[in-house]
Design a protein around this motif. Structure first.
Motif, PDB file in Angstrom:
ATOM      1  N   ASP A 158       0.758  -0.978  -0.022  1.00 17.24           N
ATOM      2  CA  ASP A 158      -0.126  -0.131  -0.259  1.00 17.24           C
ATOM      3  C   ASP A 158       0.782   1.520  -0.127  1.00 17.24           C
ATOM      4  N   LEU A 159       1.371   1.619  -0.988  1.00 12.02           N
ATOM      5  CA  LEU A 159       2.241   2.718  -1.329  1.00 12.02           C
ATOM      6  C   LEU A 159       1.904   3.773  -0.386  1.00 12.02           C
ATOM      7  N   ALA A 160       0.317   4.363  -0.337  1.00 16.88           N
ATOM      8  CA  ALA A 160      -0.160   5.403   0.125  1.00 16.88           C
ATOM      9  C   ALA A 160       0.134   5.677   1.567  1.00 16.88           C
ATOM     10  N   GLY A 161      -0.201   4.574   1.851  1.00 19.86           N
ATOM     11  CA  GLY A 161      -0.149   4.010   3.567  1.00 19.86           C
ATOM     12  C   GLY A 161       1.422   3.851   3.978  1.00 19.86           C
ATOM     13  N   LEU A 162       2.055   3.380   3.186  1.00 20.70           N
ATOM     14  CA  LEU A 162       3.303   3.514   4.021  1.00 20.70           C
ATOM     15  C   LEU A 162       4.068   5.172   3.794  1.00 20.70           C
ATOM     16  N   ALA A 163       3.418   5.478   2.482  1.00 23.35           N
ATOM     17  CA  ALA A 163       4.081   7.177   2.274  1.00 23.35           C
ATOM     18  C   ALA A 163       3.473   7.477   3.487  1.00 23.35           C
ATOM     19  N   GLY A 164       2.624   7.466   4.099  1.00 18.04           N
ATOM     20  CA  GLY A 164       1.975   8.480   4.938  1.00 18.04           C
ATOM     21  C   GLY A 164       2.759   7.850   6.418  1.00 18.04           C
ATOM     22  N   ASP A 165       3.263   6.397   6.364  1.00 19.89           N
ATOM     23  CA  ASP A 165       3.901   5.715   7.772  1.00 19.89           C
ATOM     24  C   ASP A 165       5.678   6.747   7.857  1.00 19.89           C
ATOM     25  N   ILE A 166       6.139   6.811   6.584  1.00 13.45           N
ATOM     26  CA  ILE A 166       7.572   7.614   7.121  1.00 13.45           C
ATOM     27  C   ILE A 166       7.873   8.441   6.818  1.00 13.45           C
ATOM     28  N   ALA A 167       6.628   9.470   6.775  1.00 15.59           N
ATOM     29  CA  ALA A 167       6.398  11.045   6.922  1.00 15.59           C
ATOM     30  C   ALA A 167       6.273  10.880   8.164  1.00 15.59           C
ATOM     31  N   ASN A 168       5.613   9.926   8.463  1.00 15.33           N
ATOM     32  CA  ASN A 168       5.735  10.211  10.224  1.00 15.33           C
ATOM     33  C   ASN A 168       6.476   9.989  11.153  1.00 15.33           C
ATOM     34  N   SER A 169       7.372   8.838  10.471  1.00 13.06           N
ATOM     35  CA  SER A 169       8.821   8.238  11.376  1.00 13.06           C
ATOM     36  C   SER A 169       9.675   9.284  10.889  1.00 13.06           C
ATOM     37  N   GLN A 170      10.274   9.970   9.694  1.00 10.05           N
ATOM     38  CA  GLN A 170      11.010  10.853   9.485  1.00 10.05           C
ATOM     39  C   GLN A 170      10.514  12.032  10.605  1.00 10.05           C
ATOM     40  N   ALA A 171       9.199  12.639  11.032  1.00  8.38           N
ATOM     41  CA  ALA A 171       9.483  13.910  11.723  1.00  8.38           C
ATOM     42  C   ALA A 171       9.810  13.109  13.737  1.00  8.38           C
ATOM     43  N   ALA A 172       9.725  11.981  13.260  1.00 12.17           N
ATOM     44  CA  ALA A 172       9.652  11.425  14.837  1.00 12.17           C
ATOM     45  C   ALA A 172      11.227  11.142  14.745  1.00 12.17           C
ATOM     46  N   ILE A 173      11.896  10.378  13.910  1.00 11.98           N
ATOM     47  CA  ILE A 173      13.585  10.592  14.188  1.00 11.98           C
ATOM     48  C   ILE A 173      14.254  11.673  14.783  1.00 11.98           C
ATOM     49  N   LEU A 174      13.425  12.581  13.779  1.00 12.61           N
ATOM     50  CA  LEU A 174      14.336  14.146  13.885  1.00 12.61           C
ATOM     51  C   LEU A 174      14.150  14.789  14.666  1.00 12.61           C
ATOM     52  N   GLY A 209      13.825  13.015  17.938  1.00 10.37           N
ATOM     53  CA  GLY A 209      13.477  12.382  19.069  1.00 10.37           C
ATOM     54  C   GLY A 209      13.148  11.500  19.649  1.00 10.37           C
ATOM     55  N   GLY A 210      11.182  11.264  18.709  1.00 12.43           N
ATOM     56  CA  GLY A 210      10.454  10.150  18.771  1.00 12.43           C
ATOM     57  C   GLY A 210      10.688   9.032  18.331  1.00 12.43           C
ATOM     58  N   THR A 211       9.342   7.743  18.422  1.00 10.69           N
ATOM     59  CA  THR A 211       9.672   6.694  18.170  1.00 10.69           C
ATOM     60  C   THR A 211       9.098   6.628  17.061  1.00 10.69           C
ATOM     61  N   PRO A 212       9.792   6.257  15.527  1.00 12.93           N
ATOM     62  CA  PRO A 212       9.042   6.149  14.443  1.00 12.93           C
ATOM     63  C   PRO A 212       8.008   5.034  14.456  1.00 12.93           C
ATOM     64  N   VAL A 213       7.285   4.945  13.585  1.00 15.84           N
ATOM     65  CA  VAL A 213       6.328   4.039  12.916  1.00 15.84           C
ATOM     66  C   VAL A 213       6.927   3.116  12.425  1.00 15.84           C
ATOM     67  N   VAL A 214       7.690   3.622  11.088  1.00 18.97           N
ATOM     68  CA  VAL A 214       8.765   2.390  10.574  1.00 18.97           C
ATOM     69  C   VAL A 214      10.264   3.795  10.515  1.00 18.97           C
ATOM     70  N   ARG A 215      11.194   2.498  10.271  1.00 23.21           N
ATOM     71  CA  ARG A 215      12.482   2.623  10.675  1.00 23.21           C
ATOM     72  C   ARG A 215      13.080   2.406   8.562  1.00 23.21           C
ATOM     73  N   PRO A 216      13.462   3.751   8.377  1.00 22.55           N
ATOM     74  CA  PRO A 216      14.292   3.475   6.901  1.00 22.55           C
ATOM     75  C   PRO A 216      16.132   3.103   7.064  1.00 22.55           C
ATOM     76  N   PRO A 217      16.752   2.578   5.866  1.00 15.76           N
ATOM     77  CA  PRO A 217      17.373   2.111   6.040  1.00 15.76           C
ATOM     78  C   PRO A 217      18.462   2.947   6.395  1.00 15.76           C
ATOM     79  N   GLU A 218      19.136   2.831   6.992  1.00 13.95           N
ATOM     80  CA  GLU A 218      20.143   3.711   7.797  1.00 13.95           C
ATOM     81  C   GLU A 218      21.244   4.512   7.588  1.00 13.95           C
ATOM     82  N   PRO A 219      21.517   4.301   6.180  1.00 13.36           N
ATOM     83  CA  PRO A 219      22.329   4.910   4.980  1.00 13.36           C
ATOM     84  C   PRO A 219      21.388   6.550   4.818  1.00 13.36           C
ATOM     85  N   ILE A 220      19.956   6.276   4.706  1.00 17.55           N
ATOM     86  CA  ILE A 220      18.851   7.681   4.897  1.00 17.55           C
ATOM     87  C   ILE A 220      18.178   8.518   5.756  1.00 17.55           C
TER      88      ILE A 220
END
Length: 426
Positions: free
Chosen positions: A10-26, A28-39
């Motif tokens: 589900d590309l739309a759902g994944l895109a939303g999870d990544i966006a929320n996770s980016q905000a969390a990671i930057l 200090g929060g807890t991400p829903v999903v974690r992109p590859p480490e180089p990213i």
């Protein structure tokens, strides 16, 4: 926490999870999903550099400078083949291709009028700069950092204006040296992501490398054929090389793959041949000895600017950077076994993660000292011996322990002008 992008995703759902996770990671929060480490590492570098996630405005050079860079770029002779390959392989009206140089400058692009128009709204135009300082996290910037095929999907981009896009990129290497020459990038709207995009980008890049190799071998064959009469008339050892020093033919000597870039009348040393002179022949050079064949004895003089001095009937010298001087010392100490790029990275930087930097430094060093240095692994060429001359209180170069990493903040030494007996190789 990790994820893959499959045809059923589900590309739309994944895109939303990544966006929320980016905000969390930057933050200090807890991400829903974690992109590859180089990213994630790229996000953090962009954040530390103060790049605004809301802003996307890559710089664009003028058409005159763009034309100049295209004219001299090694990919120019094969760009038509790469563009035709893309057109023949892709019928997706929402995918475009960009060909970038090794610094992330977009030199050529192709695709449907519609998707190119969408790309222009993101400054995906010829002459735009897409390295990390200019555009933060993209497939292009990540390939520059570590050359390998990869993709960046949606909010894996750091900049929010790119969150609705994907890009899949692969490096094009010089088949002769392994240096990064350019990058193939395939891009389009994120929700039109094609699982085969990364593989296709890598296929185009690989075919590009094969084309470069074919052209190089063809030019050497033409040069070899054209120079055969002149080479046959030479008594003793001789080489025929192209304009960049790649060896097309030889006689009376075990030829290296490459020598320093020749120039008419200049003297250069070639292991197994001694001091040599270059003469034009066809579109290349005929190199022959001007003195007796002897082992090459070189001295690295550290009593001022690092200077390499090669003795013989006619002394030859060149000023080196501090890093190049230290690399020569490391290679001298390693003996015939030499050092791999990873080993040099450990010696110079304390880890094995700087392979691209090491290979670039070795390419520049070999241009400066010619066939003194061999490769695979890196080592002093057969017949070359290196000694060192240094003041007893020498410390600025840290040569008393060649395993100490070179400081990056040391200034580069000035270059001496050409002419006379004190010359710097082209």
């Amino acid at each position: 926490m990790g994820y893959s992008i499959l045809p059923s995703t589900d590309l739309a759902g994944l895109a939303g999870d990544i966006a929320n996770s980016q905000a969390a990671i930057l933050t200090g929060g807890t991400p829903v999903v974690r992109p590859p480490e180089p990213i994630v590492a790229s996000w953090k570098r962009a954040q530390e550099a103060g790049l605004a996630a809301e802003r996307h405005a890559p710089p664009v050079i003028g058409i005159t400078e763009l034309d100049r860079r295209r004219a001299v770029h090694p990919l120019t002779p094969i760009i038509g083949s790469l563009q035709r390959l893309f057109e023949d392989s892709v019928d997706d009206a929402q995918m475009m291709m960009g060909i970038f140089d090794a610094e992330g400058l977009l030199l050529w692009r192709g695709g449907s009028r519609r998707v190119l128009s969408l790309g222009e709204s993101l400054t995906f135009v010829e002459g735009s700069q897409w390295d990390e300082p200019s555009t933060a996290t993209t497939a292009i910037s990540l390939v520059i950092e570590k050359p390998r095929p990869l993709r960046v999907f949606g909010a894996e981009h750091y900049s929010r204006p790119l969150h609705d896009w994907y890009c899949a990129a692969a490096p094009i290497h010089d088949p002769r040296t392994g240096d990064l020459l350019g990058i193939v990038d395939l891009s389009g709207p994120a929700l039109s992501w094609q699982p085969s995009a990364t593989m296709l980008a890598n296929t185009i890049a690989t075919i590009g490398e094969h084309e470069l190799s074919r052209l190089h071998l063809g030019r050497l064959a033409d040069l070899r054929s054209g120079a055969a009469p002149q080479l046959a008339a030479i008594r003793g050892p001789a080489l025929v090389v192209d304009e960049a020093g790649w060896v097309a033919d030889s006689r009376g000597v075990t030829a290296p793959r490459r020598v320093a870039t020749p120039a008419e009348g200049d003297h250069q040393f070639v292991p197994g041949m001694g001091m040599c002179i270059s003469e034009p022949v066809g579109e290349g050079w005929l190199i022959r000895p001007v003195g007796p064949v002897n082992p090459v004895r070189a001295e690295l003089d550290l009593r001022g600017e690092p200077t390499l001095v090669v003795g013989g009937d006619e002394e030859w010298r060149t000023v080196l950077t501090r890093r190049h001087a230290q690399i020569l010392l490391l290679l001298s100490r390693s003996g015939e076994s030499g050092l791999t790029a990873a080993a040099l990275s450990h010696h110079l930087f304390g880890d094995g993660e700087h392979l691209v930097t090491v290979r670039a430094e070795m390419s520049r060093l070999r241009r400066a000292v010619g066939a003194l240095v061999a490769s695979r692994p890196y080592r002093l060429a057969p017949g070359v011996s290196l000694t060192m001359a240094a003041d007893s209180d020498e410390s600025s170069l840290e040569v008393t322990d060649a395993l100490t990493p070179v400081r990056d903040d040391l200034p580069e030494p000035p270059r001496r002008p050409r002419g006379g007996r004190h010359q710097r190789p082209a």
